[in-house]
Scaffold this active site. Structure first.
Site, PDB file in Angstrom:
ATOM      1  N   GLU A 112     -27.713  72.298  54.546  1.00  0.00           N
ATOM      2  CA  GLU A 112     -27.438  73.435  53.671  1.00  0.00           C
ATOM      3  C   GLU A 112     -27.916  73.160  52.250  1.00  0.00           C
ATOM      4  O   GLU A 112     -28.421  74.051  51.569  1.00  0.00           O
ATOM      5  CB  GLU A 112     -25.959  73.809  53.666  1.00  0.00           C
ATOM      6  CG  GLU A 112     -25.718  75.046  52.827  1.00  0.00           C
ATOM      7  CD  GLU A 112     -24.511  75.862  53.241  1.00  0.00           C
ATOM      8  OE1 GLU A 112     -24.292  76.892  52.580  1.00  0.00           O
ATOM      9  OE2 GLU A 112     -23.818  75.487  54.198  1.00  0.00           O
ATOM     10  N   GLY A 129     -25.406  80.600  50.834  1.00  0.00           N
ATOM     11  CA  GLY A 129     -25.522  80.395  52.269  1.00  0.00           C
ATOM     12  C   GLY A 129     -24.508  81.284  52.973  1.00  0.00           C
ATOM     13  O   GLY A 129     -23.340  81.315  52.593  1.00  0.00           O
ATOM     14  N   HIS A 141     -26.661  68.778  67.004  1.00  0.00           N
ATOM     15  CA  HIS A 141     -26.712  67.336  66.770  1.00  0.00           C
ATOM     16  C   HIS A 141     -27.296  66.693  68.022  1.00  0.00           C
ATOM     17  O   HIS A 141     -26.686  66.723  69.089  1.00  0.00           O
ATOM     18  CB  HIS A 141     -25.314  66.807  66.448  1.00  0.00           C
ATOM     19  CG  HIS A 141     -24.677  67.535  65.316  1.00  0.00           C
ATOM     20  ND1 HIS A 141     -25.090  67.363  64.017  1.00  0.00           N
ATOM     21  CD2 HIS A 141     -23.681  68.450  65.294  1.00  0.00           C
ATOM     22  CE1 HIS A 141     -24.358  68.144  63.225  1.00  0.00           C
ATOM     23  NE2 HIS A 141     -23.497  68.815  63.979  1.00  0.00           N
ATOM     24  N   ARG A 161     -29.089  63.423  68.193  1.00  0.00           N
ATOM     25  CA  ARG A 161     -29.208  61.965  68.264  1.00  0.00           C
ATOM     26  C   ARG A 161     -28.213  61.375  67.267  1.00  0.00           C
ATOM     27  O   ARG A 161     -28.057  61.872  66.170  1.00  0.00           O
ATOM     28  CB  ARG A 161     -30.639  61.561  67.895  1.00  0.00           C
ATOM     29  CG  ARG A 161     -30.933  60.084  67.942  1.00  0.00           C
ATOM     30  CD  ARG A 161     -32.394  59.788  67.566  1.00  0.00           C
ATOM     31  NE  ARG A 161     -33.352  60.577  68.308  1.00  0.00           N
ATOM     32  CZ  ARG A 161     -33.793  60.308  69.540  1.00  0.00           C
ATOM     33  NH1 ARG A 161     -33.350  59.252  70.166  1.00  0.00           N
ATOM     34  NH2 ARG A 161     -34.673  61.074  70.121  1.00  0.00           N
ATOM     35  N   SER A 162     -27.561  60.285  67.656  1.00  0.00           N
ATOM     36  CA  SER A 162     -26.630  59.629  66.741  1.00  0.00           C
ATOM     37  C   SER A 162     -27.384  58.629  65.862  1.00  0.00           C
ATOM     38  O   SER A 162     -28.494  58.211  66.171  1.00  0.00           O
ATOM     39  CB  SER A 162     -25.512  58.934  67.518  1.00  0.00           C
ATOM     40  OG  SER A 162     -26.047  57.953  68.385  1.00  0.00           O
ATOM     41  N   HIS A 201     -38.229  83.253  57.610  1.00  0.00           N
ATOM     42  CA  HIS A 201     -38.289  84.645  57.138  1.00  0.00           C
ATOM     43  C   HIS A 201     -37.927  84.665  55.665  1.00  0.00           C
ATOM     44  O   HIS A 201     -36.899  84.110  55.266  1.00  0.00           O
ATOM     45  CB  HIS A 201     -37.310  85.523  57.924  1.00  0.00           C
ATOM     46  CG  HIS A 201     -37.168  86.894  57.353  1.00  0.00           C
ATOM     47  ND1 HIS A 201     -38.123  87.877  57.546  1.00  0.00           N
ATOM     48  CD2 HIS A 201     -36.200  87.445  56.577  1.00  0.00           C
ATOM     49  CE1 HIS A 201     -37.734  88.975  56.905  1.00  0.00           C
ATOM     50  NE2 HIS A 201     -36.579  88.739  56.315  1.00  0.00           N
ATOM     51  N   GLY A 236     -37.310  87.508  53.135  1.00  0.00           N
ATOM     52  CA  GLY A 236     -37.160  88.889  52.729  1.00  0.00           C
ATOM     53  C   GLY A 236     -36.711  88.974  51.275  1.00  0.00           C
ATOM     54  O   GLY A 236     -36.532  87.960  50.601  1.00  0.00           O
TER      55      GLY A 236
END
Length: 141
Positions: free
Chosen positions: A63, A83, A90, A92-93, A107, A109
């Site tokens: 984010e 946001g 998730h 892969r660790s 996109h 806009g």
């Protein structure tokens, strides 16, 4: 006006001071006209109790980079970025090292931006795949 990568990175890193981004040691490291990249170290400060990268830390990284990327398209004097939806897979660790998140516009806009954020490890293996929707709002006076 020409795109100035160094100016963009300096701005993104400066507005991260005294925020969650600083707490998580997120650093903006690369930028282009359609992407923004940031890194975050993986260490005990971003672990969940099992000693793995916390999914919430990955989402915070996603984010952060996606919202900052939307700011590159906004008029800073008149608009703000928020946001409004994020999803994360998730895949892969990770216990230690560095993860890198790159946001790419899907996109763009006037009021809605949709970003794909890929978080990878040092070997370019996909750790987390996110989708972020931002809304561009007029600044409150």
């Amino acid at each position: 006006m020409a795109f100035d990568k160094e100016k963009v990175l300096a701005l993104c890193n400066a507005f991260s001071e005294n925020t969650l981004m600083q707490t998580l040691n997120i650093r903006y490291v690369d930028a282009g006209e359609d992407f923004l990249t940031a890194t975050m170290p993986v260490n005990p400060s971003v672990h969940q109790p099992m000693g793995l990268l916390h999914g919430g830390a990955s989402v915070a990284l996603a984010e952060s980079v996606g919202s900052a990327a939307s700011m590159l398209y906004a008029n800073h004097e008149k608009e703000e970025v928020r946001g409004i939806e994020i999803s994360a897979n998730h895949l892969r660790s990770k216990r230690e090292g560095l993860v890198t998140a790159t946001a790419r516009i899907i996109h763009k806009g006037k009021t809605i931006h949709l970003w794909e954020i890929r978080i990878t490890d040092e070997d370019d293996k996909l750790v987390c795949l996110c989708k972020l929707t931002n809304i561009i709002l007029p600044k409150e006076q």
